[in-house]
Enzyme design. Structure first.
Site, mmCIF file in Angstrom:
data_model
loop_
_atom_site.group_PDB
_atom_site.id
_atom_site.type_symbol
_atom_site.label_atom_id
_atom_site.label_comp_id
_atom_site.label_asym_id
_atom_site.label_seq_id
_atom_site.Cartn_x
_atom_site.Cartn_y
_atom_site.Cartn_z
ATOM 1 N N TYR A 475 0.866 -1.187 0.000
ATOM 2 C CA TYR A 475 0.000 0.000 0.000
ATOM 3 C C TYR A 475 0.901 1.236 0.000
ATOM 4 O O TYR A 475 0.843 2.085 0.886
ATOM 5 C CB TYR A 475 -0.914 -0.004 1.223
ATOM 6 C CG TYR A 475 -1.959 -1.103 1.219
ATOM 7 C CD1 TYR A 475 -2.301 -1.777 0.047
ATOM 8 C CD2 TYR A 475 -2.631 -1.475 2.386
ATOM 9 C CE1 TYR A 475 -3.259 -2.779 0.039
ATOM 10 C CE2 TYR A 475 -3.594 -2.475 2.387
ATOM 11 C CZ TYR A 475 -3.898 -3.124 1.214
ATOM 12 O OH TYR A 475 -4.849 -4.108 1.210
HETATM 13 C C1 LIG Z 1 -7.177 -2.620 -7.023
HETATM 14 C C2 LIG Z 1 -6.045 -3.050 -6.114
HETATM 15 C C3 LIG Z 1 -6.221 -4.126 -5.273
HETATM 16 C C4 LIG Z 1 -5.196 -4.569 -4.449
HETATM 17 N N1 LIG Z 1 -5.412 -5.638 -3.619
HETATM 18 C C5 LIG Z 1 -4.412 -6.069 -2.826
HETATM 19 C C6 LIG Z 1 -4.603 -7.180 -1.961
HETATM 20 O O1 LIG Z 1 -5.676 -7.779 -1.909
HETATM 21 N N2 LIG Z 1 -3.568 -7.580 -1.190
HETATM 22 C C7 LIG Z 1 -2.357 -6.946 -1.224
HETATM 23 O O2 LIG Z 1 -1.437 -7.377 -0.537
HETATM 24 N N3 LIG Z 1 -2.166 -5.884 -2.019
HETATM 25 C C8 LIG Z 1 -3.155 -5.442 -2.818
HETATM 26 N N4 LIG Z 1 -2.941 -4.366 -3.633
HETATM 27 C C9 LIG Z 1 -1.613 -3.745 -3.643
HETATM 28 C C10 LIG Z 1 -0.680 -4.528 -4.571
HETATM 29 O O3 LIG Z 1 -0.271 -5.730 -3.957
HETATM 30 C C11 LIG Z 1 0.555 -3.692 -4.873
HETATM 31 O O4 LIG Z 1 0.186 -2.494 -5.494
HETATM 32 C C12 LIG Z 1 1.546 -4.451 -5.753
HETATM 33 O O5 LIG Z 1 2.784 -3.793 -5.736
HETATM 34 C C13 LIG Z 1 1.030 -4.544 -7.169
HETATM 35 O O6 LIG Z 1 1.889 -5.272 -7.986
HETATM 36 P P1 LIG Z 1 1.876 -4.939 -9.543
HETATM 37 O O7 LIG Z 1 2.857 -5.820 -10.186
HETATM 38 O O8 LIG Z 1 0.480 -4.943 -10.046
HETATM 39 O O9 LIG Z 1 2.350 -3.431 -9.487
HETATM 40 P P2 LIG Z 1 3.391 -2.528 -10.276
HETATM 41 O O10 LIG Z 1 2.800 -1.161 -10.214
HETATM 42 O O11 LIG Z 1 3.699 -3.090 -11.597
HETATM 43 O O12 LIG Z 1 4.696 -2.601 -9.378
HETATM 44 C C14 LIG Z 1 4.712 -2.197 -8.013
HETATM 45 C C15 LIG Z 1 6.158 -1.955 -7.576
HETATM 46 O O13 LIG Z 1 6.933 -3.145 -7.756
HETATM 47 C C16 LIG Z 1 7.967 -2.938 -8.724
HETATM 48 N N5 LIG Z 1 7.974 -4.097 -9.609
HETATM 49 C C17 LIG Z 1 6.902 -4.595 -10.281
HETATM 50 N N6 LIG Z 1 7.258 -5.656 -10.987
HETATM 51 C C18 LIG Z 1 8.581 -5.840 -10.778
HETATM 52 C C19 LIG Z 1 9.514 -6.786 -11.270
HETATM 53 N N7 LIG Z 1 9.142 -7.742 -12.106
HETATM 54 N N8 LIG Z 1 10.796 -6.672 -10.885
HETATM 55 C C20 LIG Z 1 11.175 -5.691 -10.039
HETATM 56 N N9 LIG Z 1 10.334 -4.780 -9.530
HETATM 57 C C21 LIG Z 1 9.036 -4.848 -9.899
HETATM 58 C C22 LIG Z 1 7.551 -1.695 -9.470
HETATM 59 O O14 LIG Z 1 8.644 -1.058 -10.076
HETATM 60 C C23 LIG Z 1 6.889 -0.898 -8.387
HETATM 61 O O15 LIG Z 1 7.872 -0.307 -7.568
HETATM 62 C C24 LIG Z 1 -3.959 -3.907 -4.467
HETATM 63 C C25 LIG Z 1 -3.779 -2.815 -5.301
HETATM 64 C C26 LIG Z 1 -4.805 -2.375 -6.109
HETATM 65 C C27 LIG Z 1 -4.613 -1.178 -6.991
#
Ligand SMILES: Cc1cc2nc3c(=O)[nH]c(=O)nc-3n(C[C@H](O)[C@H](O)[C@H](O)COP(=O)(O)OP(=O)(O)OC[C@H]3O[C@@H](n4cnc5c(N)ncnc54)[C@H](O)[C@@H]3O)c2cc1C
Ligand SMILES: *[C@@H]1O[C@H](CO)[C@@H](O)[C@H](O)[C@H]1NC(C)=O
Ligand SMILES: *[C@@H]1O[C@H](CO)[C@@H](O)[C@H](O)[C@H]1NC(C)=O
Ligand SMILES: *[C@@H]1O[C@H](CO)[C@@H](O)[C@H](O)[C@H]1NC(C)=O
Ligand SMILES: *[C@@H]1O[C@H](CO)[C@@H](O)[C@H](O)[C@H]1NC(C)=O
Ligand SMILES: *[C@@H]1O[C@H](CO)[C@@H](O)[C@H](O)[C@H]1NC(C)=O
Length: 541
Positions: A475
């Site tokens: 978050y």
């Molecule tokens: C609608 C919604 C629902 C959610 N529900 C939950 C939930 O139920 N439980 C929970 O724990 N969290 C939840 N989250 C939060 C979510 O876990 C985090 O936002 C998580 O970081 C999302 O991962 P992403 O790959 O989609 O994000 P991204 O925006 O792609 O990445 C997030 C961060 O990680 C880095 N990153 C991503 N991929 C990599 C990679 N392959 N290698 C290195 N760094 C990387 C990015 O640079 C950035 O700093 C929710 C968020 C949203 C918007």
């Protein structure tokens, strides 16, 4: 005529060359980057169709496709110079090399759910590596494991588990579109939190490209880096390509319920009581509570609590348990529905529970505006504390807000703080998620809404953890502190926000960073800085 440069013209010349090389225009950097890629990639045709710059008509749509917070979709949001959507692992190293050569920052995006848009926004010139096509998921039901590309979504993982077995599951989040790249590296939790802990607790191997372009797995990256990327965030350490996870077992039948209680139905007493029950009850029960303002047809405002639960067992055992431990809630059989675990996932997402296909859809229409913050609570809040929260919800800007309490305890209290980089374990009763949403029509009032959620956060200060005040990396919240975008980042700058996310694991993360990326190439507003190893002056250069 013989021209003899004077000292001052020489200095002028040096100055021009120096400032030019330090601040090459964005266009020059892009040209340099693309030229470099051509040199580095054996067959450039194989990658050019994956490289987007603003001259490509689809640049904007590729950028927007994975944006999950409209706050970072405006014209004033800084845009990347280049977006690359690699299709195979060996395309990543040249991107890292050429970004370094041309002083461009890299942002890695998997699912794009970052609360503060850090996977696709930067204040300094940057390139996005968008892993959305690294989305293969291979489930081995026999071995109870799965390999998944970092760009896969948790919905894809759930789908692929469900089509192989109804008794296997994975303890990750609620929304199917969340990417596993950010989710697992930030910790990740969902309905199986109290039974099995965090998603990152179940990662058993990983593949990552480091700053030197080496592709490493658990064995070759070493246990310290493998420890760090499970909860310490991915963005400090490299580009994570894939995860291997251990699956967990669930019963054939689980039971779900969501019941509402308003202030007129003793909601305040119930949420107060909930604090004593939900974190200590049988770990098969996950019972969270979400508070929102509700206005009845006649315009009367109240607070409506939603008690939302998944129980890993049948309805009879659930009713007996609730009767014994939380009779005040008044749960009855009619409130409950038995279903499979995968249906409980769909149910909690608000999707119809009879079709798995929507779990595969990574596109999310109707992306809204929001700001979220998090806290941890270790001592029950008094009734008066909740009453103060409700007052804030009655303010005009609290209309579309949420105060969401997620119970810890169970397995969470059994795993040591230092097991992986995610630290929030024993001692926490629950996590608080403060959220505020708004619509496009209110976009000009964004500051007011953000101010409201900050006020809520300030209000609860006496009731939440201190020194450090805990926060959940998934978050992400830039209010709690940020690094400087350019130049050396000191450990003390990063400690301000870093101890909130990582508590006692912060120092170890710094040591890992110092080993794997001493030049701090992989950096963002909340990435771990390396120790600066100062030259002692004992040797000649
Ligand atoms: C609608 C919604 C629902 C959610 N529900 C939950 C939930 O139920 N439980 C929970 O724990 N969290 C939840 N989250 C939060 C979510 O876990 C985090 O936002 C998580 O970081 C999302 O991962 P992403 O790959 O989609 O994000 P991204 O925006 O792609 O990445 C997030 C961060 O990680 C880095 N990153 C991503 N991929 C990599 C990679 N392959 N290698 C290195 N760094 C990387 C990015 O640079 C950035 O700093 C929710 C968020 C949203 C918007
Ligand atoms: C280069 O890649 C393109 C697209 O993948 C392919 O069509 C072509 O055959 C490749 N050329 C060589 C020489 O490998
Ligand atoms: C973007 O435009 C360049 C230059 O025309 C082209 O080489 C490249 O293939 C285009 N990228 C995509 C993804 O179409
Ligand atoms: C990459 O992913 C996007 C979004 O899922 C999809 O539309 C596209 O076809 C994929 N590209 C390839 C080459 O698989
Ligand atoms: C509210 O809670 C109090 C104290 O637990 C109890 O005495 C009272 O009956 C409850 N009222 C309702 C409407 O449930
Ligand atoms: C009030 O709560 C009901 C039930 O949760 C919900 O359907 C309705 O949309 C809510 N109204 C408002 C204004 O939030």
């Amino acid at each position: 005529m013989k021209i003899t440069p004077t000292i001052s013209t020489l200095i002028f010349f040096l100055f021009v060359v120096f400032s030019w090389s330090c601040a090459a225009s964005a266009d020059d950097r892009v040209d340099g980057f693309l030229e470099c890629l051509k040199d580095q990639v054996d067959n450039y045709t194989s990658i050019s169709s994956l490289v987007y710059t603003p001259i490509n008509s689809s640049f904007q749509s590729v950028l927007d496709f994975s944006i999950r917070n409209r706050r970072f979709m405006s014209a004033s949001t800084p845009k990347p110079l280049v977006i690359i959507t690699p299709e195979c692992e060996d395309q990543i190293a040249p991107i890292i090399y050429c970004a370094k050569q041309n002083q461009l920052q890299i942002r890695t995006r998997s699912g794009g759910h970052d609360f503060e848009g850090r996977s696709y926004v930067s204040e300094v010139p940057f390139v996005i590596i968008d892993l959305l096509n690294f989305s293969e998921v291979t489930v081995d039901a026999e071995q109870k494991t799965a390999w998944l590309g970092a760009g896969a979504t948790i919905g894809m993982l759930y789908y692929n588990i469900a089509i192989k077995s109804s008794r296997l599951a994975f303890p990750a989040g609620f929304s199917p579109t969340v990417g596993v790249g950010g989710h697992f590296s930030g910790g990740g939790y969902g309905i199986l939190l109290r039974k099995y802990g965090m998603a990152a607790d179940h990662v058993i191997d990983a593949r990552i490209v480091d700053v030197n372009g080496n592709i490493l797995d658990r064995k070759s990256m070493g246990e310290d880096l493998f420890w760090a990327i499970r909860g310490g965030g991915g963005s400090s350490f490299g580009v994570i390509l894939a995860w291997k996870v251990g699956l967990v077992e669930v019963p054939e039948t689980v039971t779900v319920f969501t019941i509402f209680r308003d202030l007129e139905q003793n909601a305040t007493q119930l949420i107060h009581r909930w604090q004593y029950v939900a974190p200590t009850i049988d770990q098969d029960l996950f019972l969270r509570v979400i508070a929102r303002r509700n206005t009845s047809a006649d315009g009367k405002m109240t607070i409506r609590l939603s008690f939302n639960s998944v129980f890993l067992g049948g309805v009879d055992r659930l009713l007996a348990l609730m009767q014994k431990e939380f009779p005040e809630l008044g749960l009855v059989r009619d409130d409950c529905t038995e279903m499979s675990w995968i249906q409980a996932i769909l149910y909690n997402t608000g999707l119809p529970i009879d079709s798995l296909e929507p779990l595969l859809d990574r596109y999310q229409p109707d992306v809204g505006y929001y700001k979220g913050k998090s806290d941890y609570v270790q001592e029950p809040m008094p009734i008066s504390g909740f009453e103060g929260v409700w007052e804030l919800f009655y303010e005009p800007d609290g209309k579309e807000a949420e105060f969401l309490l997620t119970p810890y305890g169970g397995k969470m209290a059994e795993i040591p703080e230092s097991a992986i980089a995610f630290p929030h374990r024993a001692g926490n009763l629950y996590m608080v998620h403060h959220m505020i949403y708004w619509e496009a029509e209110q976009a000009q009032d964004e500051d007011k809404y953000i101010a409201w959620v900050r006020k809520l956060y300030n209000y609860v200060t006496p009731y939440v953890t201190k020194n450090p005040r805990g926060a959940f990396l998934c978050y992400r919240d830039l209010d709690i502190g940020v690094n400087n975008n350019e130049g050396v980042v000191t450990i003390e700058t990063a400690r301000v926000w870093g101890e909130k996310y990582f508590v006692n694991n912060f120092n170890r993360l710094v040591l890992v960073k110092t080993r794997v990326d001493p030049g701090n190439f992989f950096r963002e507003e909340q990435s771990i800085p390396p120790l600066i190893l100062r030259w002692t002056g004992k040797e000649d250069i």
